[in-house]
Scaffold this motif. Structure first.
Motif, PDB file in Angstrom:
ATOM      1  N   LEU A 175      10.990  -8.325  -0.492  1.00 61.05           N
ATOM      2  CA  LEU A 175      10.678  -6.950  -0.774  1.00 61.05           C
ATOM      3  C   LEU A 175      10.155  -6.794  -2.190  1.00 61.05           C
ATOM      4  N   THR A 176      10.774  -7.495  -3.035  1.00 61.90           N
ATOM      5  CA  THR A 176      10.311  -7.204  -4.529  1.00 61.90           C
ATOM      6  C   THR A 176       8.894  -7.825  -4.551  1.00 61.90           C
ATOM      7  N   LEU A 177       8.326  -9.009  -4.046  1.00 64.85           N
ATOM      8  CA  LEU A 177       7.121  -9.161  -4.188  1.00 64.85           C
ATOM      9  C   LEU A 177       6.048  -8.422  -3.396  1.00 64.85           C
ATOM     10  N   ILE A 178       6.493  -7.574  -2.282  1.00 63.07           N
ATOM     11  CA  ILE A 178       5.643  -6.622  -1.592  1.00 63.07           C
ATOM     12  C   ILE A 178       5.512  -5.416  -2.657  1.00 63.07           C
ATOM     13  N   SER A 179       6.789  -5.052  -2.980  1.00 67.12           N
ATOM     14  CA  SER A 179       6.732  -4.055  -4.255  1.00 67.12           C
ATOM     15  C   SER A 179       5.650  -4.091  -5.416  1.00 67.12           C
ATOM     16  N   MET A 180       5.726  -5.409  -5.923  1.00 65.70           N
ATOM     17  CA  MET A 180       4.842  -6.023  -7.199  1.00 65.70           C
ATOM     18  C   MET A 180       3.401  -5.844  -6.500  1.00 65.70           C
ATOM     19  N   ASP A 181       3.120  -6.537  -5.281  1.00 67.09           N
ATOM     20  CA  ASP A 181       1.746  -6.634  -4.711  1.00 67.09           C
ATOM     21  C   ASP A 181       1.057  -4.924  -4.772  1.00 67.09           C
ATOM     22  N   SER A 182       2.061  -4.037  -4.060  1.00 66.65           N
ATOM     23  CA  SER A 182       1.615  -2.677  -4.057  1.00 66.65           C
ATOM     24  C   SER A 182       1.121  -2.218  -5.640  1.00 66.65           C
ATOM     25  N   LEU A 184       0.164  -4.213  -8.308  1.00 63.26           N
ATOM     26  CA  LEU A 184      -1.009  -4.843  -8.691  1.00 63.26           C
ATOM     27  C   LEU A 184      -2.264  -4.441  -8.096  1.00 63.26           C
ATOM     28  N   ARG A 185      -2.255  -3.882  -6.639  1.00 63.80           N
ATOM     29  CA  ARG A 185      -3.310  -3.466  -6.100  1.00 63.80           C
ATOM     30  C   ARG A 185      -3.921  -1.985  -6.724  1.00 63.80           C
ATOM     31  N   SER A 186      -2.870  -1.234  -7.375  1.00 60.74           N
ATOM     32  CA  SER A 186      -3.138   0.116  -7.756  1.00 60.74           C
ATOM     33  C   SER A 186      -3.259   0.273  -9.017  1.00 60.74           C
ATOM     34  N   TYR A 219       3.119 -16.297  -1.837  1.00 59.07           N
ATOM     35  CA  TYR A 219       2.817 -14.950  -2.128  1.00 59.07           C
ATOM     36  C   TYR A 219       1.608 -14.603  -1.465  1.00 59.07           C
ATOM     37  N   ARG A 220       0.664 -15.485  -1.029  1.00 57.08           N
ATOM     38  CA  ARG A 220      -0.700 -15.075  -0.415  1.00 57.08           C
ATOM     39  C   ARG A 220      -0.180 -14.603   1.011  1.00 57.08           C
ATOM     40  N   THR A 221       0.986 -15.273   1.551  1.00 58.34           N
ATOM     41  CA  THR A 221       1.474 -14.692   2.976  1.00 58.34           C
ATOM     42  C   THR A 221       1.998 -13.617   2.978  1.00 58.34           C
ATOM     43  N   ILE A 222       2.767 -13.246   1.926  1.00 57.64           N
ATOM     44  CA  ILE A 222       3.068 -11.825   1.643  1.00 57.64           C
ATOM     45  C   ILE A 222       2.241 -10.808   1.425  1.00 57.64           C
ATOM     46  N   ARG A 223       1.022 -11.112   0.682  1.00 62.04           N
ATOM     47  CA  ARG A 223      -0.005 -10.218   0.240  1.00 62.04           C
ATOM     48  C   ARG A 223      -0.665  -9.940   1.554  1.00 62.04           C
ATOM     49  N   ASP A 224      -1.225 -11.029   2.143  1.00 61.78           N
ATOM     50  CA  ASP A 224      -2.071 -10.745   3.355  1.00 61.78           C
ATOM     51  C   ASP A 224      -1.509 -10.200   4.687  1.00 61.78           C
ATOM     52  N   GLY A 225      -0.191 -10.727   4.655  1.00 62.17           N
ATOM     53  CA  GLY A 225       0.765 -10.044   6.032  1.00 62.17           C
ATOM     54  C   GLY A 225       1.010  -8.529   5.689  1.00 62.17           C
ATOM     55  N   TRP A 226       1.489  -8.246   4.377  1.00 58.84           N
ATOM     56  CA  TRP A 226       1.755  -7.035   4.364  1.00 58.84           C
ATOM     57  C   TRP A 226       0.589  -5.935   4.517  1.00 58.84           C
ATOM     58  N   SER A 227      -0.857  -6.508   3.969  1.00 60.27           N
ATOM     59  CA  SER A 227      -1.831  -5.649   4.250  1.00 60.27           C
ATOM     60  C   SER A 227      -2.080  -5.592   5.482  1.00 60.27           C
ATOM     61  N   ASN A 228      -2.026  -6.547   6.380  1.00 63.98           N
ATOM     62  CA  ASN A 228      -2.597  -6.485   7.662  1.00 63.98           C
ATOM     63  C   ASN A 228      -1.518  -5.660   8.510  1.00 63.98           C
ATOM     64  N   ALA A 229      -0.295  -5.721   8.123  1.00 65.02           N
ATOM     65  CA  ALA A 229       0.868  -4.880   8.795  1.00 65.02           C
ATOM     66  C   ALA A 229       0.506  -3.543   8.674  1.00 65.02           C
ATOM     67  N   LEU A 230       0.175  -3.031   7.148  1.00 66.27           N
ATOM     68  CA  LEU A 230      -0.064  -1.638   6.963  1.00 66.27           C
ATOM     69  C   LEU A 230      -1.249  -1.166   7.724  1.00 66.27           C
ATOM     70  N   ARG A 231      -2.422  -2.045   8.013  1.00 69.01           N
ATOM     71  CA  ARG A 231      -3.607  -1.464   8.602  1.00 69.01           C
ATOM     72  C   ARG A 231      -3.256  -1.471  10.205  1.00 69.01           C
ATOM     73  N   GLU A 232      -2.482  -2.293  10.764  1.00 70.56           N
ATOM     74  CA  GLU A 232      -2.252  -2.319  12.083  1.00 70.56           C
ATOM     75  C   GLU A 232      -1.347  -0.963  12.380  1.00 70.56           C
ATOM     76  N   ALA A 233      -0.474  -0.705  11.408  1.00 66.57           N
ATOM     77  CA  ALA A 233       0.194   0.618  11.593  1.00 66.57           C
ATOM     78  C   ALA A 233      -0.391   1.711  11.449  1.00 66.57           C
ATOM     79  N   TYR A 234      -1.379   1.728  10.752  1.00 67.24           N
ATOM     80  CA  TYR A 234      -2.085   3.065  10.450  1.00 67.24           C
ATOM     81  C   TYR A 234      -3.175   3.080  11.929  1.00 67.24           C
ATOM     82  N   LEU A 235      -3.616   2.144  12.269  1.00 63.40           N
ATOM     83  CA  LEU A 235      -4.572   2.224  13.425  1.00 63.40           C
ATOM     84  C   LEU A 235      -3.539   2.712  14.850  1.00 63.40           C
TER      85      LEU A 235
END
Length: 245
Positions: A175-182, A184-186, A219-235
Motif C-alpha cells: 500500500l505504501t508503494l502504491i501511494s508513492m507510485d500515485s 510519483l506519477r502526479s 516495484y515494477r509489479t506493483i506499478r504496472d499491476g495498479w495501473s492495469n487494475a485502475l484501467r480495468e475498473a474504469y472500463l
C-alpha cells in the motif's frame, strides 16, 4: 519537496520515503531522507524528513550528537520511550530554528520542515509521530493509522480507503508503494529511488531495509499491476445514461 509515509499497524511499522530534492527546474539532486537508530533488542527508530534539506540534516546531526533538553544532554539513541523520542525531535527542530531562523528570514526564506518518527523502544509499543516545524507533534492512532509528510495529497486516497490497524506488514508495504507510485506519477518534485524500512512489533530491530530503484522487480509489479487494475475498473464502470449524444 518530497513524499514520506508511515503506517502503524498491529504487526509493526512501515516507513517509505523518496529521495528527490529540487532547487529549481534544472537543479534536481538525490538525497536520502530516511535516517535510522537501531540497537537490536532495545530499539529501532526510523526518521523521515521533508522540507529544507539544510534544516533537516542539522536536526538529524543534533539528534545523533546530543542536544540540551530537560536539563541534560540527550541523544535519540538514549530516549527512554517513543514519546520522549518525539519530544527530543521537536526540541532539536526548535533549537535549529533558534540558531538559523533569523538568517533564513533575512533571505526571505521560511523555516520549513516536517518529520515522521516511527519505531519501538523496549518496554513500550510501536508508535508513530508527525513532528511539525514548530516542534510540536501528533501521534498516529487506531482511527488514523498512517501519517504523511511532503507532497501527500496524491498518495492519500488509497490509504484512506484501505489501511487499518489490522493491515498486515506485507500489505502495508504494498500500500505504501502504491501511494508513492500515485505521487510519483502526479508530481515531478517527488522521485526515485525510494527508501523502505519495516519494523516488526516486538523485534526492536529493522527487519527490512531496502533501496528501491526503477528496475526493482517488485516495484515494477506493483506499478504496472495498479495501473492495469485502475484501467480495468474504469472500463467496467457503467456509463451515465443521462448524457445525450
Amino acid at each position: 519537496m518530497t513524499y514520506g509515509v508511515g503506517l502503524l499497524v498491529d504487526e509493526g511499522v512501515v516507513m517509505l520515503s523518496d529521495t528527490r530534492t529540487n532547487a529549481g527546474l534544472d537543479n534536481i539532486s538525490t538525497f536520502g531522507k530516511m535516517f535510522t537508530v537501531e540497537i537490536p533488542g532495545d530499539r529501532a527508530l526510523v526518521l523521515l524528513t521533508a522540507g529544507n534539506l539544510a534544516i533537516t540534516q542539522t536536526v538529524w546531526n543534533l539528534l545523533q550528537n546530543g542536544i540540551w533538553h530537560n536539563g541534560i544532554t540527550q541523544r535519540l539513541a538514549d530516549a527512554p520511550d517513543m514519546f520522549m523520542a518525539a519530544q527530543l525531535v521537536g526540541a532539536a527542530v526548535r533549537q535549529v530554528q533558534a540558531m538559523d531562523g533569523a538568517a533564513l528570514a533575512a533571505q526571505g526564506l521560511g523555516f520549513e520542515c516536517s518529520l515522521l518518527l516511527g519505531g519501538q523502544i523496549l518496554g513500550g509499543p510501536p508508535r508513530l509521530f508527525l513532528i511539525y516545524s514548530a516542534g510540536n507533534f501528533i501521534e498516529a492512532t487506531e482511527d488514523t493509522p498512517y501519517l504523511q509528510i511532503g507532497e501527500h495529497k496524491y498518495g492519500k486516497p488509497i490509504l484512506d480507503r484501505v489501511v487499518s490497524a489490522k493491515t498486515s506488514l506485507i500489505e502495508g508495504v504494498a500500500l505504501t508503494l502504491i501511494s508513492m507510485d500515485s505521487t510519483l506519477r502526479s508530481n515531478l518534485s517527488v522521485g526515485m529511488p525510494l527508501d523502505l524500512a519495516v519494523i516488526r512489533t516486538g523485534a526492536q530491530a529493522i527487519c527490512t531495509r531496502r533501496r528501491i530503484t526503477e528496475d526493482d522487480p517488485y516495484y515494477r509489479t506493483i506499478r504496472d499491476g495498479w495501473s492495469n487494475a485502475l484501467r480495468e475498473a474504469y472500463l467496467a464502470l457503467p456509463r451515465p445514461d443521462f448524457v445525450l449524444g
